[in-house]
Write an enzyme that holds these catalytic residues in place. Structure first.
Site, PDB file in Angstrom:
ATOM      1  CG  ASP A 288      -2.182   0.965   1.216  1.00  0.00           C
ATOM      2  OD1 ASP A 288      -3.211   0.514   1.136  1.00  0.00           O
ATOM      3  OD2 ASP A 288      -1.926   1.978  -0.132  1.00  0.00           O
TER       4      ASP A 288
HETATM    5  C1  GLC Z   1      -4.619   4.457  -0.445  1.00  0.00           C
HETATM    6  C2  GLC Z   1      -4.969   2.948   0.458  1.00  0.00           C
HETATM    7  C3  GLC Z   1      -5.524   1.790  -0.838  1.00  0.00           C
HETATM    8  C4  GLC Z   1      -5.831   2.911  -2.753  1.00  0.00           C
HETATM    9  C5  GLC Z   1      -3.977   2.946  -2.525  1.00  0.00           C
HETATM   10  C6  GLC Z   1      -3.284   4.189  -3.969  1.00  0.00           C
HETATM   11  O1  GLC Z   1      -3.247   4.437   0.381  1.00  0.00           O
HETATM   12  O2  GLC Z   1      -5.078   2.627   1.473  1.00  0.00           O
HETATM   13  O3  GLC Z   1      -6.372   1.401  -0.776  1.00  0.00           O
HETATM   14  O4  GLC Z   1      -5.711   1.618  -3.412  1.00  0.00           O
HETATM   15  O5  GLC Z   1      -3.527   4.180  -1.635  1.00  0.00           O
HETATM   16  O6  GLC Z   1      -4.201   5.338  -3.897  1.00  0.00           O
END
Ligand code: GLC
Length: 751
Positions: A288
């Site tokens: 993430d």
């Molecule tokens: C965010 C979220 C994740 C998302 C990623 C890209 O922090 O936790 O669900 O897909 O970053 O935006």
């Protein structure tokens, strides 16, 4: 020649490489052979580059840090993927930079297409309330077709985190509190996003997230720690991930939380033992947003190099916006701290997907402006969004059959801060557009009603402010109307990522506004809107009619009008319990009995309950009304006992006993009465959504087998134990109309 050619090609809209790519003969080698051929040519730096993902600055979906070299890095093969670049034109432009690198390895473009790309669909928690797998798959299908037409290869969805705590803002993104339903929805969404096969121009790679148990953050506080026993992890939180994997999900994303002290990003039990080991996952895992580097503030790594070492060894293949891999992995390999074989495995996983998407044959195949123009925001896509939206609406109350309203109502007042809001209809995690046309409640009524209905509007108050200065105007407006429709709730960005709330009552003085308007004696319909279960006890006790409409997306107002005036009989059922108070949280239907269950739902006489409130939620899992009425009857089992190699066939009859055509979700719950570990008082094990005309009946059938009775025993062995089971069938977890029991017998006893 080179410059002239480039200029000419640029004018023709095709780059040098696009021509070169087209000229490349169709490849007869298998994907794995092509991956290995390419891998053999790659330097260590180029391999590590494939594990590196940057965001574009335009659409940051996390804490942005300065990175001026990102486009240079793309040209020198230091980037494998970009997120938050969208549109055929922009993705082509950025891809062309990658085509200047030595090996011309195409980029993957990822984006959070969570509930729609150009046409916004209801938030996932709303769609889940439809219990309609076809509708949910359709929603993901349209999102895939639109985003793929706009150059996107990969959506960071479905989010399959089971969530029992409405204080957590990200409940809006998932399917609610139940594992069985959540697993079915996970499968439907993966199928919708990935379509027939990866590489089709209307399909995108799914990304199952957040692996794992992110929804159990302590206190419902986003990014907080998670502590849970293995049985809860395996029985409640992991199955939707496995369902998504079995549906063919191409990628996974890990989660920010630590699980029992080990951050998911550095958790080899999760990513290697379970996902890539036991489950045999051959796709790749993306971290993430900067979750690799965030193992430093977790106190689990001392610096980016150690974080990178932990993460790559634990099975995190790609580093999203963390720059831990790109700055540390080459040295870690050269210092013999990380075996290059681990790098190669991660690179193979990523390259395999790029080949499957056809990007090596044509890196620009998804970046086609003509197709984008044709596909986005089409009338057909909006019609599908409206259909899914109306199926997501939950009728919570309809005393005296106030609903549906007559289309001949002379004067209707729309009152409340959400009555004319467009932006709030899109919910969190929508792909934002400047000129988006989200249909408001008021506009939905305008579109639905002829000129002979007069529409009035008064805001009454803000969403969060405490001023009642607008109440007088709202009351005066209500007095002029035959019917009042109130639209109250949260703002769209009060749920979603980093949107946890300790107080989940309807914000501000909105409930008092409803009270003031209701005091006029006019018939009032209340629309409650939010991305999470909210608390609104006064409205629940005193309003005659309540529709929970969540955030329904582009066609919100039209779908709400369809329901308000009976063009669609609402059939939504809650997939998350609505508490009476934050003090009850976590409150969910499939709880344990305890040694002192509280039959009267209240404490006292040494029972498990509260002195000041019932244990039961305000609205239970599976709850939702209809304009018509249904009757369940005639429960039959083909046997009262069976051995685990056999099954029991259960039938019952559902009849539409009302005056409207409608749909009912018949829900099957089971309870293992005595087992070697305590079991929930009820668990959803089957459901069927049925559409019936007035007077029509249908026989509903369920088949009960050993798998439905199984759980992890004291040795964590998945098993079904002989003994008595209770069977419950109803139209809500707290409204069971058919009950019986049956027995799983021990095979040895039968010999
Ligand atoms: C965010 C979220 C994740 C998302 C990623 C890209 O922090 O936790 O669900 O897909 O970053 O935006």
């Amino acid at each position: 020649m080179q410059r002239t050619l480039l200029l000419a090609l640029a004018l023709s809209g095709l780059s040098y490489n696009a021509i070169a790519q087209k000229a490349r003969p169709a490849n007869t080698h298998s994907v794995d052979e092509r991956v290995n051929q390419l891998l053999a040519q790659m330097t260590l730096e180029e391999k590590v580059g494939q594990l590196n993902q940057y965001t574009s600055d335009r659409l940051a979906t996390g804490p942005l840090t300065e990175n001026s070299s990102k486009y240079e890095d793309i040209k020198t093969g230091k980037v494998g993927s970009m997120l938050n670049v969208r549109g055929a034109k922009d993705t082509r432009m950025v891809q062309e930079l990658a085509m200047r690198s030595r090996l011309k390895i195409p980029l993957l473009f990822g984006l959070d297409v969570i509930h729609g790309y150009r046409v916004t669909f209801p938030i996932p928690l709303a769609e889940a309330s439809s219990w309609d797998m076809k509708a949910i798959e359709t929603s993901a299908r349209v999102a895939a077709a639109e985003s793929a037409a706009a150059g996107i290869h990969w959506t960071f969805a479905p989010m399959v985190d089971i969530a029992r705590d409405p204080r957590w803002g990200r409940v809006m993104e998932g399917a609610g509190e139940d594992t069985y339903l959540g697993s079915m929805i996970a499968k439907a969404r993966v199928k919708g996003f990935q379509g027939k096969q990866l590489g089709d121009l209307d399909a995108v790679m799914a990304c199952v997230k957040h692996f794992a148990a992110y929804g159990a953050a302590i206190g419902g506080r986003d990014y907080n720690s998670v502590e849970m026993g293995d049985r809860t992890l395996w029985e409640t939180y992991l199955p939707p991930f496995k369902a998504a994997l079995d549906a063919g999900a191409a990628t996974f994303m890990n989660s920010f939380n630590d699980l029992n002290g080990i951050p998911a990003t550095g958790n080899s039990y999760l990513q290697r033992d379970i996902l890539k080991g036991k489950w045999g996952f051959t796709g790749f895992v993306v971290s993430d947003w900067s979750s690799i580097k965030e193992m430093i503030p977790h106190g689990f790594a001392k610096d980016p190099a150690q974080a990178a070492e932990i993460a790559i060894k634990a099975g995190s293949d790609m580093d999203m916006e963390g720059r831990a891999y790109i700055t540390s992995l080459v040295k870690l390999v050269n210092d013999k701290k990380v075996d290059v074989a681990i790098i190669d495995d991660a690179v193979r996983r990523i390259l395999r997907k790029k080949f499957e998407l056809g990007l090596f044959d044509d890196p620009y195949r998804f970046s086609n402006e003509a197709r984008e123009k044709k596909e986005l925001n089409s009338y057909a896509n909006r019609a599908k969004a409206r259909d899914v939206a109306k199926r997501s609406i939950v009728l919570l109350k309809n005393d005296g059959q106030l609903l549906p309203l007559s289309k001949n109502t002379k004067t209707i007042a729309v009152i409340g801060p959400l009555g004319r809001s467009n932006i709030d209809m899109m919910g969190f995690w929508s792909v934002k557009w400047d000129n988006d046309k989200l249909v408001s409640v008021y506009e939905g009524l305008e579109n639905k009603l002829g000129k002979n209905t007069k529409l009035l509007y008064a805001k009454g108050c803000g969403i969060t402010d405490t001023s009642k200065a607008g109440f007088a105007e709202a009351v005066a407006t209500a007095k002029q109307a035959d019917v009042v429709i109130m639209a109250v709730g949260e703002a769209y960005d009060m749920s979603g990522e980093a949107k946890s709330k300790a107080n989940i009552h309807i914000p501000g003085v909105q409930e008092e506004l409803v009270k003031a308007v209701q005091a006029t004696g006019k018939p009032v319909v209340v629309l409650t809107m939010s991305g999470r279960p909210m608390i609104f006890n006064w409205i629940a006790d005193n309003a005659k009619a309540i529709l929970h409409t969540w955030w329904l997306g582009s066609e919100a107002g039209n779908a709400i009008a369809d329901v308000l005036f009976g063009d669609y009989d609402p059939a939504g059922k809650l997939t998350m319990s609505f508490p009476r108070s934050e003090g009850q949280i976590p409150v969910y239907y499939n709880h344990k009995s305890t040694g002192r269950p509280s039959p009267t739902d209240l404490a006292g006489s040494y029972r498990s309950g509260y002195l000041d409130m019932p244990n039961s939620p305000r609205y239970a899992f599976g709850y939702g009304l209809s304009y018509t009425t249904f009757e369940l009857s005639d429960l039959k089992l083909d046997k009262k006992a069976f051995v685990d190699t056999d099954s029991i066939t259960v039938t019952c009859n559902l009849k539409n006993t009302g005056k409207y055509a409608g749909e009912e979700v018949v829900q099957l719950y089971l309870q293992d009465v005595v087992a070697s570990v305590t079991r929930p008082v009820q668990e959803l094990k089957g459901f069927e959504k049925v559409s019936l005309k007035p007077g029509e009946s249908k026989t509903i059938k369920f088949v009960i087998n050993k798998e439905m009775l199984s759980f992890y025993d004291q040795q964590m062995k998945w098993t079904a134990e002989p003994g008595e089971f209770k069977l419950m069938i109803g139209n809500s977890s707290d409204h069971i109309t058919l009950r019986t029991n049956f027995e799983l017998t021990d095979r040895s006893a039968n010999q």
